[in-house]
Scaffold this motif. Structure first.
Motif, mmCIF file in Angstrom:
data_model
loop_
_atom_site.group_PDB
_atom_site.id
_atom_site.type_symbol
_atom_site.label_atom_id
_atom_site.label_comp_id
_atom_site.label_asym_id
_atom_site.label_seq_id
_atom_site.Cartn_x
_atom_site.Cartn_y
_atom_site.Cartn_z
ATOM 1 N N THR A 66 36.026 8.478 59.345
ATOM 2 C CA THR A 66 35.362 8.848 60.600
ATOM 3 C C THR A 66 35.918 10.197 61.037
ATOM 4 N N PHE A 67 35.010 11.163 61.285
ATOM 5 C CA PHE A 67 35.443 12.504 61.745
ATOM 6 C C PHE A 67 34.345 13.127 62.604
ATOM 7 N N PRO A 68 34.682 14.139 63.366
ATOM 8 C CA PRO A 68 33.694 14.742 64.260
ATOM 9 C C PRO A 68 32.800 15.745 63.518
ATOM 10 N N LEU A 69 31.530 15.785 63.937
ATOM 11 C CA LEU A 69 30.584 16.779 63.406
ATOM 12 C C LEU A 69 29.935 17.501 64.587
ATOM 13 N N PRO A 78 31.829 11.843 67.076
ATOM 14 C CA PRO A 78 32.434 11.196 65.906
ATOM 15 C C PRO A 78 31.380 10.498 65.036
ATOM 16 N N PHE A 79 31.496 10.662 63.726
ATOM 17 C CA PHE A 79 30.572 10.018 62.772
ATOM 18 C C PHE A 79 31.383 9.244 61.741
ATOM 19 N N LEU A 80 30.902 8.019 61.473
ATOM 20 C CA LEU A 80 31.495 7.259 60.367
ATOM 21 C C LEU A 80 30.724 7.669 59.113
ATOM 22 N N THR A 81 31.418 8.279 58.189
ATOM 23 C CA THR A 81 30.752 8.795 56.985
ATOM 24 C C THR A 81 31.100 7.939 55.782
ATOM 25 N N ARG A 82 30.056 7.474 55.115
ATOM 26 C CA ARG A 82 30.267 6.693 53.885
ATOM 27 C C ARG A 82 29.543 7.409 52.744
ATOM 28 N N ILE A 83 30.243 7.587 51.625
ATOM 29 C CA ILE A 83 29.612 8.236 50.468
ATOM 30 C C ILE A 83 29.766 7.304 49.265
ATOM 31 N N VAL A 84 28.639 6.967 48.656
ATOM 32 C CA VAL A 84 28.731 6.090 47.470
ATOM 33 C C VAL A 84 28.193 6.812 46.225
ATOM 34 N N PRO A 85 28.847 6.569 45.099
ATOM 35 C CA PRO A 85 28.353 7.195 43.855
ATOM 36 C C PRO A 85 27.173 6.396 43.296
ATOM 37 N N SER A 90 25.027 3.660 31.890
ATOM 38 C CA SER A 90 26.298 3.799 31.161
ATOM 39 C C SER A 90 27.485 3.927 32.110
ATOM 40 N N GLY A 91 27.206 3.926 33.436
ATOM 41 C CA GLY A 91 28.300 3.989 34.434
ATOM 42 C C GLY A 91 28.641 5.426 34.808
ATOM 43 N N LYS A 92 27.787 6.367 34.350
ATOM 44 C CA LYS A 92 28.063 7.767 34.667
ATOM 45 C C LYS A 92 27.426 8.121 36.021
ATOM 46 N N ILE A 93 28.159 8.872 36.817
ATOM 47 C CA ILE A 93 27.634 9.240 38.147
ATOM 48 C C ILE A 93 26.560 10.298 37.948
ATOM 49 N N HIS A 94 25.390 10.032 38.543
ATOM 50 C CA HIS A 94 24.366 11.097 38.466
ATOM 51 C C HIS A 94 24.078 11.691 39.839
ATOM 52 N N HIS A 95 24.465 10.969 40.928
ATOM 53 C CA HIS A 95 24.338 11.514 42.289
ATOM 54 C C HIS A 95 25.358 10.889 43.200
ATOM 55 N N TRP A 96 25.640 11.592 44.310
ATOM 56 C CA TRP A 96 26.410 10.983 45.417
ATOM 57 C C TRP A 96 25.453 10.856 46.587
ATOM 58 N N PHE A 97 25.508 9.683 47.278
ATOM 59 C CA PHE A 97 24.626 9.510 48.432
ATOM 60 C C PHE A 97 25.489 9.295 49.682
ATOM 61 N N GLY A 98 25.321 10.163 50.665
ATOM 62 C CA GLY A 98 26.170 10.076 51.868
ATOM 63 C C GLY A 98 25.378 9.753 53.120
ATOM 64 N N THR A 99 25.949 8.943 54.003
ATOM 65 C CA THR A 99 25.350 8.676 55.333
ATOM 66 C C THR A 99 26.407 8.931 56.404
ATOM 67 N N CYS A 100 25.963 9.469 57.520
ATOM 68 C CA CYS A 100 26.878 9.686 58.658
ATOM 69 C C CYS A 100 26.297 8.951 59.865
ATOM 70 N N THR A 101 27.079 7.966 60.390
ATOM 71 C CA THR A 101 26.600 7.161 61.521
ATOM 72 C C THR A 101 27.332 7.569 62.788
ATOM 73 N N LEU A 106 30.956 3.379 69.958
ATOM 74 C CA LEU A 106 31.991 2.501 69.421
ATOM 75 C C LEU A 106 33.381 3.058 69.735
ATOM 76 N N SER A 107 33.525 4.361 69.557
ATOM 77 C CA SER A 107 34.822 4.992 69.813
ATOM 78 C C SER A 107 35.199 4.866 71.270
ATOM 79 N N GLU A 108 34.176 5.082 72.139
ATOM 80 C CA GLU A 108 34.459 4.977 73.580
ATOM 81 C C GLU A 108 34.934 3.581 73.928
ATOM 82 N N ALA A 109 34.207 2.579 73.351
ATOM 83 C CA ALA A 109 34.569 1.190 73.648
ATOM 84 C C ALA A 109 35.988 0.897 73.158
#
Ligand code: ADP
Length: 483
Positions: A66-69, A78-85, A90-101, A106-109
């Motif tokens: 979680t970091f500020p944007l 503040p955004f909670l950022t998750r990045i999944v490969p 064959s298990g090789k990474i072909h892209h990274w997909f990121g979301t920022c929520t 939530l932080s205030e609470a």
């Protein structure tokens, strides 16, 4: 999609952002492409973000942080950022997909919660009263410093115990009764005064307010106890009660003593009048006013006379005491030649001393000392001392009566070589009715009043009486009267 989202090549080069990203950041793909996103970061956080992102790129592990944007308005959120490969078969990474929520809410609470927790902790720890949470079996779950101070246990020690362990046994039943009612929901809270046994085994009085916390389904969860040390208040209360009791007893005693004095006064008046009349008639008989008496008759009348005299003496002593105790008793001072007064008393006492073959030695009775005293009362007092000196001396002994004039006072000393008084009785002899047994007390009569009123009379004159006496050696009473 309400979240910001983006896609990157396996090496981390971002080539696509969703619409929400551009809306929030107010940027273009040209600016953002590749590693351009860094300008939206807080410089303080950026190093950390880059480090973690590069670590994920190197290891292929997912990223979460979680970091500020910065938004288009220039403000950070503040955004909670998750990045999944995204991997191929064959298990090789072909892209990274990121979301920022956006997690501002939530932080205030969370922040509000942490402030409130901090406040609770501060209140709990620094409260001037003991506060505790206990489980439903009475085990201490949480205790504050003040409670530890009250009971003398450390936190660690207390958390191993139950409230039952430290409650003074006789007070436990009352407490358990209320705990039971709390658990059954019959009451919401209760306050009682009870005692804890401290670690050092001493007792401490406390005021306890107990209540119970239930969950949203109404199931009992734990107890809250507020504990106040009331030892001082209890002590003050007990002292007050003690004082009230003493004052009640004192008033009662005063009442009884007054009633007794009244009784003595009335009784002695009633007794004195007929005894005086008997004395007069015995006098008449003895002096032959009813005809000459035979030797036998004269002997009997003498015995009757002596006994009547004893009775009168006792009645007079009683009356004197009753008078002294009456609130309105006063002495009547007149300028008196004290030596002449003592000579008079000496002469009168000599007669009764002769019966015991005792002699009276006087000293200083030729002095010319004028003193403003009540001559009647002082005469009675000295007479009483001389009578005692004679009574409590064996036959044939010498008794002394001395007068001395000092700078500020005169002293009158009555001294004997009689049975003496042991030191532990020196104070008792001045009490009303105080008769102290000695080897002669069975053979002489007494009332136990004499010294009581001698002391009172002397003190009413602003003087004092002192005693020097040793058992079997004799006694020396000294009356001091101010000049
Ligand atoms: P009473 O002589 O009538 O008993 P007093 O008040 O005069 O009462 O004396 C109190 C007690 O003090 C006496 O019972 C006696 O034991 C003791 N006492 C007083 N004077 C003397 C004395 N001169 N020698 C020894 N004991 C004395």
């Amino acid at each position: 999609m309400p979240n910001l989202a983006w896609i990157a090549h396996p090496d981390g080069f971002i080539y696509w952002y969703n619409k929400r990203w551009y809306e929030y950041t107010g940027t273009t793909l040209k600016e953002m492409e590749g590693w351009g996103w860094q300008k939206l970061h807080d410089t303080k956080e950026l190093d950390n973000v880059l480090k973690n992102w590069k670590l994920s790129l190197a290891t292929g592990d997912p990223f979460e942080m979680t970091f500020p944007l910065k938004g288009s308005n220039g403000k950070f959120k503040p955004f909670l950022t998750r990045i999944v490969p995204l991997k191929d078969a064959s298990g090789k990474i072909h892209h990274w997909f990121g979301t920022c929520t956006d997690v501002s809410d939530l932080s205030e609470a969370k922040e509000a919660l942490s402030i409130s927790e901090e406040r609770f902790k501060a209140t709990f720890e620094h409260a001037a009263v003991g506060i505790a949470h206990l489980d439903l079996n009475g085990k201490w779950l949480m205790v504050n410093n003040q409670l530890c101070k009250i009971v003398g246990y450390t936190k660690e020690e207390l958390l191993k115990l139950t409230f039952q362990d430290i409650t003074y046994k006789p007070d436990l039943e009352l407490d358990l009764k209320y705990v039971n009612k709390l658990q059954k929901g019959r009451i919401h809270s209760y306050t009682i005064e009870k005692r804890y046994v401290k670690k050092d085994k001493s007792l401490v009085w406390i005021s306890l307010t107990g209540s119970i916390v239930k969950d949203s389904n109404g199931i009992n969860k734990y107890f809250i106890a507020i504990i106040k040390d009331i030892t001082e208040t209890r002590k003050a209360q007990e002292e007050k009660q003690q004082l009230e009791l003493l004052s009640r007893e004192r008033n009662e005693l005063i009442k009884i003593s007054k009633a007794k004095d009244e009784f003595i006064s009335i009784a002695s008046h009633q007794l004195r009048t007929p005894a005086t009349v008997v004395k007069q008639y015995l006098d008449l008989l003895e002096n032959g006013y009813a005809g000459t008496l035979s030797n036998e008759q004269a002997k009997f009348i003498k015995i009757a006379y002596n006994n009547n005299e004893r009775q009168l003496h006792t009645v007079n002593a009683l009356l004197k005491t009753a008078q002294l105790d009456a609130e309105n008793f006063t002495i009547h001072r007149i300028s008196t030649d004290i030596a002449a007064l003592l000579r008079g008393v000496a002469n009168e006492s000599k007669v009764s001393m002769q019966i015991r073959k005792q002699t009276l030695h006087t000293e200083g009775l030729d002095k010319d000392v004028k003193l403003k005293i009540d001559p009647v009362e002082i005469k009675l007092s000295i007479n009483n001392l001389l009578e005692n000196a004679s009574k409590y001396s064996h036959d044939g002994k010498v008794i002394y009566l001395k007068l001395k004039k000092l700078k500020t006072k005169i002293t009158i000393t009555v001294e004997d070589k009689g049975v003496g008084i042991s030191p532990e009785n020196h104070h008792r002899i001045y009490e009303k009715f105080a008769r102290v047994d000695n080897e002669l007390s069975d053979t002489v009569t007494g009332t136990g009043f004499g010294l009581y009123w001698v002391k009172q009379i002397v003190e009413l004159h602003g003087g004092s009486i002192t005693l020097k006496s040793e058992l079997h050696k004799g006694s020396k009473f000294i009356i001091n009267l101010p000049l």
